[in-house]
Design a protein around this motif. Structure first.
Motif, PDB file in Angstrom:
ATOM      1  N   PHE A  75     -14.209  69.006  40.608  1.00 40.75           N
ATOM      2  CA  PHE A  75     -14.507  67.713  39.978  1.00 40.75           C
ATOM      3  C   PHE A  75     -13.530  66.642  40.433  1.00 40.75           C
ATOM      4  N   ASP A  76     -12.263  66.979  40.477  1.00 38.98           N
ATOM      5  CA  ASP A  76     -11.248  66.002  40.864  1.00 38.98           C
ATOM      6  C   ASP A  76     -11.472  65.510  42.287  1.00 38.98           C
ATOM      7  N   ASP A  77     -11.776  66.435  43.195  1.00 41.43           N
ATOM      8  CA  ASP A  77     -12.049  66.056  44.585  1.00 41.43           C
ATOM      9  C   ASP A  77     -13.228  65.100  44.664  1.00 41.43           C
ATOM     10  N   LEU A  78     -14.324  65.482  44.035  1.00 40.02           N
ATOM     11  CA  LEU A  78     -15.574  64.742  44.190  1.00 40.02           C
ATOM     12  C   LEU A  78     -15.572  63.413  43.443  1.00 40.02           C
ATOM     13  N   SER A  79     -14.960  63.366  42.264  1.00 44.77           N
ATOM     14  CA  SER A  79     -14.968  62.127  41.485  1.00 44.77           C
ATOM     15  C   SER A  79     -14.238  60.997  42.208  1.00 44.77           C
ATOM     16  N   LYS A  80     -13.329  61.340  43.097  1.00 41.21           N
ATOM     17  CA  LYS A  80     -12.603  60.317  43.863  1.00 41.21           C
ATOM     18  C   LYS A  80     -13.492  59.593  44.871  1.00 41.21           C
ATOM     19  N   LEU A 109     -15.317  59.711  51.648  1.00 41.96           N
ATOM     20  CA  LEU A 109     -16.272  60.793  51.399  1.00 41.96           C
ATOM     21  C   LEU A 109     -16.437  61.669  52.647  1.00 41.96           C
ATOM     22  N   VAL A 110     -16.573  61.028  53.804  1.00 45.46           N
ATOM     23  CA  VAL A 110     -16.727  61.782  55.048  1.00 45.46           C
ATOM     24  C   VAL A 110     -15.475  62.600  55.342  1.00 45.46           C
TER      25      VAL A 110
END
Length: 398
Positions: free
Chosen positions: A360-365, A379-380
């Protein structure tokens, strides 16, 4: 002045209490109250890779991103079935599709455009000309996956392993959907044939392209090497029986498969096996038994960044996550294991709920509704940091 100072102190105290609350990322308040339906298009619901991706999306992602509801297809076996699912899902309010197959990318994107729904290849490879044909369509978000060079390399690396191991020079190759338009299987098969031909100095009486695209079992031999190429999605009964008969008709030193070997394992027996697949429980069993000697594979949470791009799109930020107005093409390579010890280590990280490769922490950024500064470059970069070492570093295990 005293009242103003007291106000500042009160605000500072509130901020301090909020910062020390110990709330985990998974408990962060949602910033978009609407629930967004996202369709997931799969080729075989019983496939281990498909099951792993589903556990991640339905288990981890839905639990932590409460604004999301994934709507899964059944096993899609034709272009007509895929288009029918897309239309039915759109009629049910689905706003975008994460697909793990493609029969007709142009037709799939056109139908999504007609329904104002987004489409992406969440993990896969398509021919360059097919991608370019839809890249400017705003309803096509892009593709995540190894791409043609890495798919080719996966097959070549697998063949080179068995050449080095000197298991023998009679090879049985399961080419899967290579002759049916599956670019991933086609490139992997080409890689296998290229490595074998180069290693043995072989000039076959059929070209490598002809062999990879053959829709019936075919055998080519020289005085140094023999290769049988057997096509078909062996999850189906007819292709499976064809593959079994072809294998039993010869004597082979190694089996190289560009797709999960499924029920063929019973026929293969103790013959050394290599596969391009995923880090899953079935392969763990085969590795432990000593049958599966080489694995090139994806892992469950690899599709996290693709989900992040889709969520950005359905929450209104699609235009901000395009590459100069065009759909993105993101390269994500495979993990590779040539020993049981290495497979076990990578399998543990692949399936860990407590230490997800993409959490979650990775993706929410990199999702705009959680982070106003989220952008495509970040994101890339996150998606491409998918190697085993990169994941270890992100989880503090390097």
């Amino acid at each position: 002045m005293k009242r103003l100072m007291a106000l500042f102190l009160a605000l500072a105290l509130c901020a301090g209490l909020a910062g020390c609350s110990g709330k985990k990322p998974e408990e962060s308040p949602q910033t978009d109250a609407e629930v967004h339906k996202i369709g997931v298009i799969v080729y075989n619901t019983a496939d281990e890779e498909v099951i792993g991706f589903r556990e991640y999306l339905k288990g981890y992602i839905e639990d932590n991103f409460e604004m999301v509801d994934f709507v899964y297809s059944g096993s899609i076996g034709s272009g007509e079935e895929e288009l029918a699912f897309i239309q039915a899902a759109c009629d049910d309010g689905v706003e975008g599709f994460m697909s793990f197959l493609s029969y007709d990318l142009k037709g799939e994107v056109a139908l999504c455009e007609k329904n104002n729904a987004y489409y992406m290849l969440a993990s896969g490879t398509v021919a360059a000309e097919d991608f370019e044909a839809v890249r400017d369509n705003p309803w096509f978000l892009g593709a995540f996956g190894p791409g043609q060079p890495f798919e080719f390399q996966a097959g070549a690396d697998m063949a080179r392993f068995f050449i080095r191991e000197k298991t023998g020079a009679n090879y049985f190759v399961l080419s899967g959907g290579a002759p049916l338009g599956n670019e991933m299987h086609y490139q992997r098969t080409l890689g296998i044939l290229d490595a074998l031909a180069n290693a043995y100095g072989a000039v076959f009486d059929k070209s490598r392209t002809e062999l990879a695209l053959s829709d019936v079992p075919v055998t080519v031999s020289t005085d140094r090497v023999s290769v049988t190429v057997c096509p078909g999605y062996i999850s189906g009964e007819d292709p499976l029986q064809t593959a079994k008969a072809a294998f039993e008709a010869g004597k082979y030193d190694a089996v190289l498969s560009v797709l999960p070997p499924m029920e063929m394992v019973e026929v293969i027996g103790k013959t050394p096996l290599g596969v391009v697949d995923s880090y899953n429980t079935r392969n763990l069993q085969l590795v432990t038994e000593g049958v599966l000697r080489f694995v090139v594979g994806k892992y469950n949470s690899m599709i996290g960044p693709a989900f992040a791009l889709m969520l950005n799109a359905v929450t209104g930020y699609a235009a901000d996550f395009r590459d100069d107005g065009r759909a993105v093409q993101v390269t994500q390579g495979f993990w590779v294991s040539d020993s049981a010890e290495d497979y076990n280590e990578k399998y543990a990280l692949s399936t860990s709920a407590a230490m997800n490769a993409y959490n979650f922490d990775d993706l929410s950024k990199v999702i705009r509704v959680y982070n106003p500064d989220a952008n495509l470059n970040a994101l890339v970069a996150l998606a491409e940091a998918c190697s085993y070492r990169a994941v270890q570093a992100r989880r503090g295990k390097a």
